[in-house]
Design an enzyme around this catalytic site. Structure first.
Site, PDB file in Angstrom:
ATOM      1  N   CYS A  46       0.834  -1.211   0.000  1.00  0.00           N
ATOM      2  CA  CYS A  46       0.000   0.000   0.000  1.00  0.00           C
ATOM      3  C   CYS A  46       0.867   1.259   0.000  1.00  0.00           C
ATOM      4  CB  CYS A  46      -0.922  -0.023   1.211  1.00  0.00           C
ATOM      5  SG  CYS A  46      -1.936   1.442   1.368  1.00  0.00           S
ATOM      6  N   LYS A  55      -2.054   7.379  -5.426  1.00  0.00           N
ATOM      7  CA  LYS A  55      -2.866   8.563  -5.113  1.00  0.00           C
ATOM      8  C   LYS A  55      -2.062   9.835  -5.311  1.00  0.00           C
ATOM      9  CE  LYS A  55      -5.286   5.932  -5.136  1.00  0.00           C
ATOM     10  NZ  LYS A  55      -5.305   4.479  -5.162  1.00  0.00           N
ATOM     11  N   VAL A 240      -7.743  -9.758 -24.021  1.00  0.00           N
ATOM     12  CA  VAL A 240      -6.428  -9.771 -24.664  1.00  0.00           C
ATOM     13  C   VAL A 240      -5.962 -11.215 -24.564  1.00  0.00           C
ATOM     14  CG1 VAL A 240      -4.073  -8.899 -24.556  1.00  0.00           C
ATOM     15  CG2 VAL A 240      -5.986  -7.390 -24.038  1.00  0.00           C
ATOM     16  N   ARG A 274      -5.547  -9.485  -8.415  1.00  0.00           N
ATOM     17  CA  ARG A 274      -4.409  -9.823  -7.569  1.00  0.00           C
ATOM     18  C   ARG A 274      -4.650 -11.182  -6.925  1.00  0.00           C
ATOM     19  NH1 ARG A 274      -1.089  -5.484  -6.434  1.00  0.00           N
ATOM     20  NH2 ARG A 274      -0.358  -6.468  -4.509  1.00  0.00           N
ATOM     21  N   HIS A 446     -24.069  23.926   4.331  1.00  0.00           N
ATOM     22  CA  HIS A 446     -24.337  24.381   2.964  1.00  0.00           C
ATOM     23  C   HIS A 446     -23.307  25.423   2.569  1.00  0.00           C
ATOM     24  CE1 HIS A 446     -26.630  25.347  -0.621  1.00  0.00           C
ATOM     25  NE2 HIS A 446     -26.494  26.630  -0.329  1.00  0.00           N
TER      26      HIS A 446
HETATM   27  P1  NAD Z   1      -9.930  -5.748 -10.410  1.00  0.00           P
HETATM   28  O1  NAD Z   1     -10.492  -7.041 -10.001  1.00  0.00           O
HETATM   29  O2  NAD Z   1     -10.409  -4.498  -9.774  1.00  0.00           O
HETATM   30  O3  NAD Z   1     -10.102  -5.546 -11.979  1.00  0.00           O
HETATM   31  C1  NAD Z   1      -9.618  -6.455 -12.919  1.00  0.00           C
HETATM   32  C2  NAD Z   1     -10.442  -6.302 -14.172  1.00  0.00           C
HETATM   33  O4  NAD Z   1      -9.811  -7.027 -15.215  1.00  0.00           O
HETATM   34  C3  NAD Z   1     -11.843  -6.866 -14.043  1.00  0.00           C
HETATM   35  O5  NAD Z   1     -12.752  -5.866 -14.458  1.00  0.00           O
HETATM   36  C4  NAD Z   1     -11.833  -8.078 -14.952  1.00  0.00           C
HETATM   37  O6  NAD Z   1     -13.089  -8.325 -15.543  1.00  0.00           O
HETATM   38  C5  NAD Z   1     -10.800  -7.695 -15.986  1.00  0.00           C
HETATM   39  N1  NAD Z   1     -10.108  -8.792 -16.672  1.00  0.00           N
HETATM   40  C6  NAD Z   1      -9.705  -9.971 -16.146  1.00  0.00           C
HETATM   41  N2  NAD Z   1      -9.058 -10.695 -17.079  1.00  0.00           N
HETATM   42  C7  NAD Z   1      -9.062  -9.961 -18.236  1.00  0.00           C
HETATM   43  C8  NAD Z   1      -8.551 -10.155 -19.554  1.00  0.00           C
HETATM   44  N3  NAD Z   1      -7.869 -11.246 -19.885  1.00  0.00           N
HETATM   45  N4  NAD Z   1      -8.743  -9.181 -20.480  1.00  0.00           N
HETATM   46  C9  NAD Z   1      -9.411  -8.053 -20.149  1.00  0.00           C
HETATM   47  N5  NAD Z   1      -9.907  -7.819 -18.914  1.00  0.00           N
HETATM   48  C10 NAD Z   1      -9.731  -8.752 -17.968  1.00  0.00           C
HETATM   49  O7  NAD Z   1      -8.344  -5.929 -10.215  1.00  0.00           O
HETATM   50  P2  NAD Z   1      -7.168  -4.860 -10.249  1.00  0.00           P
HETATM   51  O8  NAD Z   1      -7.592  -3.612 -10.895  1.00  0.00           O
HETATM   52  O9  NAD Z   1      -5.988  -5.601 -10.780  1.00  0.00           O
HETATM   53  O10 NAD Z   1      -6.945  -4.589  -8.718  1.00  0.00           O
HETATM   54  C11 NAD Z   1      -6.692  -5.682  -7.856  1.00  0.00           C
HETATM   55  C12 NAD Z   1      -7.232  -5.425  -6.491  1.00  0.00           C
HETATM   56  O11 NAD Z   1      -6.428  -4.453  -5.853  1.00  0.00           O
HETATM   57  C13 NAD Z   1      -8.637  -4.848  -6.479  1.00  0.00           C
HETATM   58  O12 NAD Z   1      -9.619  -5.831  -6.521  1.00  0.00           O
HETATM   59  C14 NAD Z   1      -8.648  -4.103  -5.194  1.00  0.00           C
HETATM   60  O13 NAD Z   1      -9.025  -4.988  -4.184  1.00  0.00           O
HETATM   61  C15 NAD Z   1      -7.215  -3.662  -5.008  1.00  0.00           C
HETATM   62  N6  NAD Z   1      -7.071  -2.235  -5.364  1.00  0.00           N
HETATM   63  C16 NAD Z   1      -7.789  -1.325  -4.697  1.00  0.00           C
HETATM   64  C17 NAD Z   1      -7.675   0.009  -5.021  1.00  0.00           C
HETATM   65  C18 NAD Z   1      -8.475   1.013  -4.263  1.00  0.00           C
HETATM   66  O14 NAD Z   1      -8.975   0.686  -3.182  1.00  0.00           O
HETATM   67  N7  NAD Z   1      -8.673   2.216  -4.787  1.00  0.00           N
HETATM   68  C19 NAD Z   1      -6.840   0.418  -6.047  1.00  0.00           C
HETATM   69  C20 NAD Z   1      -6.120  -0.544  -6.717  1.00  0.00           C
HETATM   70  C21 NAD Z   1      -6.241  -1.875  -6.365  1.00  0.00           C
END
Ligand code: NAD
Length: 473
Positions: A46, A55, A240, A274, A446
């Site tokens: 993180c 961020k 992909v 992940r 407000h």
């Molecule tokens: P995610 O699960 O948010 O999104 C992955 C996306 O990839 C999904 O929409 C999925 O449908 C798509 N996908 C999977 N395989 C694919 C393929 N072969 N081709 C195209 N699309 C495909 O995962 P992430 O963005 O890698 O993030 C991982 C985790 O990290 C999140 O679930 C979250 O828990 C954490 N995270 C949180 C924050 C936050 O809190 N703001 C920010 C970043 C990451």
């Protein structure tokens, strides 16, 4: 806490937002604590290569966007110039300040910090390896807080400096002219936004039929409309299937509803989820059970099948969110101290830090539908918010998910600038079992965006002064 001659010795494996709060609280409760991590200071993914650096970069992206929008109000700054070295250095300083601060706190709390990679030898011993040196840590209890790593499916696992995971993307080595982002989830949208602001032409490819598959569609629709012009393309229902580095570019095979061809990019960010870091921890030397998807199985106290070992955070199950880990830490440490503690959150907020931000908490409309839970839904569009109009940011929506009959707030979703801050009020409402009445009778200052939460509740009773809508079931 049980009084014994010797304090409980707790070993915490992993010093991220699960591990370091666990170590610090345990020390406060009088335990002898050893915190183990490969990095120089506590912070974990993180702080070092996740939430915090992303961020910091998203803040820069937002400023650039605001400068662009300011022209509309007659404020002209000229074209922003990006000094990538300075930007990288600023990000480094943000990370160093926070992780260094945690190092200081850790020492002040008398937590023993052992640097290296830990492995369980048995249910009461960890062996920590650091550059050829081995240290054995004997413990009464251990908490596994080893987090997660990017999951890269086989065909996308290409050893190339042009094919990135989120860690590579955060390094800001270059700004590729053409960036392909695989995955329209949290990371894809957040880092895609950063690179689009830095000047890349960004294509987002998402395999399902919508961005952020877990989030409610009405919220995502607002987000998509706002961010779409900043990206070259958003290809939904597209996979992909293969990546190949030709030496000068990456050729990506796209297969989907609107496209079925190979296209070339200068870099590709793979952000398709992940996976928990539960392998290579020596858990086979203990009774800890690891489930099919790699998550360690725990109870409500985050106790594993091995009585001396607990697990928290990403490695212990979804949602993989830092704040969930931090609250699990409290449950686990208090349980070790002999208190009747449990992780029993009514709502875990989720925030996607795009611009606008998208946040939700408690029950979502999607989840209610999937689980056939009868709910009342009320929405307040930000076009009716005075504050949103002054910001020229009416691209927002606040919605409440209520229990029919009782009007108890079961969940909320917000898309709009600062949604990530605003979701806290809704989370508190869910935790307290507040009703729509409680929200509408609470005076909100407000003009603020927070009024949209109050006005959503007023809308439910047909009494918003600014928005007339029929309640729907
Ligand atoms: P995610 O699960 O948010 O999104 C992955 C996306 O990839 C999904 O929409 C999925 O449908 C798509 N996908 C999977 N395989 C694919 C393929 N072969 N081709 C195209 N699309 C495909 O995962 P992430 O963005 O890698 O993030 C991982 C985790 O990290 C999140 O679930 C979250 O828990 C954490 N995270 C949180 C924050 C936050 O809190 N703001 C920010 C970043 C990451």
């Amino acid at each position: 806490m049980t009084t014994t001659a010797e304090p409980i010795h707790l070993a915490v494996l992993g010093a991220g937002p699960g591990g370091y709060p666990a170590a610090f609280l345990a020390s406060e409760l009088g335990m002898k604590v050893t915190l183990i991590d490969t990095e120089e200071n506590p912070g974990g993914v993180c702080l070092y290569r996740g939430c915090i650096p992303s961020k910091a970069l998203l803040h820069v992206a937002r400023i650039k966007q605001e400068v662009h929008e300011a022209a509309e109000f007659g404020l002209h700054f000229g074209t922003p110039e990006i000094d990538l070295d300075a930007l990288r250095d600023w990000k480094r300083r943000v990370v160093a300040k926070l992780t260094g601060g945690l190092g200081t706190i850790s020492r002040a709390r008398k937590v023993e910090y052992v640097r290296g990679r830990g492995r369980f030898v048995d249910a009461h011993t960890l062996r920590v390896a650091n550059e050829g040196e081995l240290v054995e840590v004997a413990f009464d209890y251990a908490i596994v807080a080893t987090g997660s790593s990017p999951a890269i499916p086989g065909p996308l696992r290409v050893d190339s400096p042009r094919v990135w995971d989120s860690t590579d993307a955060l390094e800001l080595r270059e700004v590729p002219a053409r960036l392909l982002v695989v995955g329209g989830g949290y990371i894809g949208l957040e880092m895609g936004s950063v690179y689009a602001a830095l000047g890349s032409e960004v294509t987002i490819v998402e395999m399902t039929n919508g961005l952020l598959p877990g989030a409610d569609r009405d919220l995502v629709d607002v987000l998509r409309k706002s961010v779409a012009p900043r990206f070259k393309e958003i290809l939904l229902g597209t996979r992909v299937t293969n990546l190949e580095d030709t030496g000068s570019e990456v050729r990506a095979a796209l297969a989907g509803a609107d496209v079925d061809e190979t296209r070339a990019y200068d870099a590709v960010l793979v952000a398709v989820g992940r996976r928990p870091n539960s392998a290579e921890l020596g858990l086979e030397n203990t009774k800890v059970v690891v489930g099919d998807r790699g998550f360690i199985t725990t109870d409500v106290q985050r106790r594993t099948a091995e009585p001396s070992i607990f697990a928290i955070g990403d490695v212990a199950g979804e949602p993989m969110l830092a704040h969930k880990a931090t609250h699990e830490a409290r449950a686990a440490v208090e349980a070790i101290a002999g208190e009747p503690s449990a992780f029993d959150a009514a709502a875990i907020p989720a925030v996607v830090f795009t611009d606008p931000e998208l946040a939700w908490t408690g029950l979502t409309e999607n989840a209610a539908r999937e689980r056939a839970i009868d709910v009342e839904i009320v929405k307040f569009p930000w076009a009716a918010s005075g504050r949103a109009v002054t910001l020229d940011r009416t691209d927002g929506l606040t919605k409440l998910i209520l229990e029919p009959g009782t009007e108890r707030v079961l969940g909320a979703g917000i898309v709009g600038v600062n949604a990530g801050e605003m979701i806290a009020e809704a989370t508190l409402a869910v935790e307290l079992g507040a009703r729509a009445d409680d929200l509408r009778f609470t005076i909100h200052a407000h003009p603020t965006l927070s009024e949209t939460v109050m006005e959503a509740a007023e809308t439910f009773f047909g009494q918003s002064p600014h928005y007339l809508a029929r309640r729907r079931r």
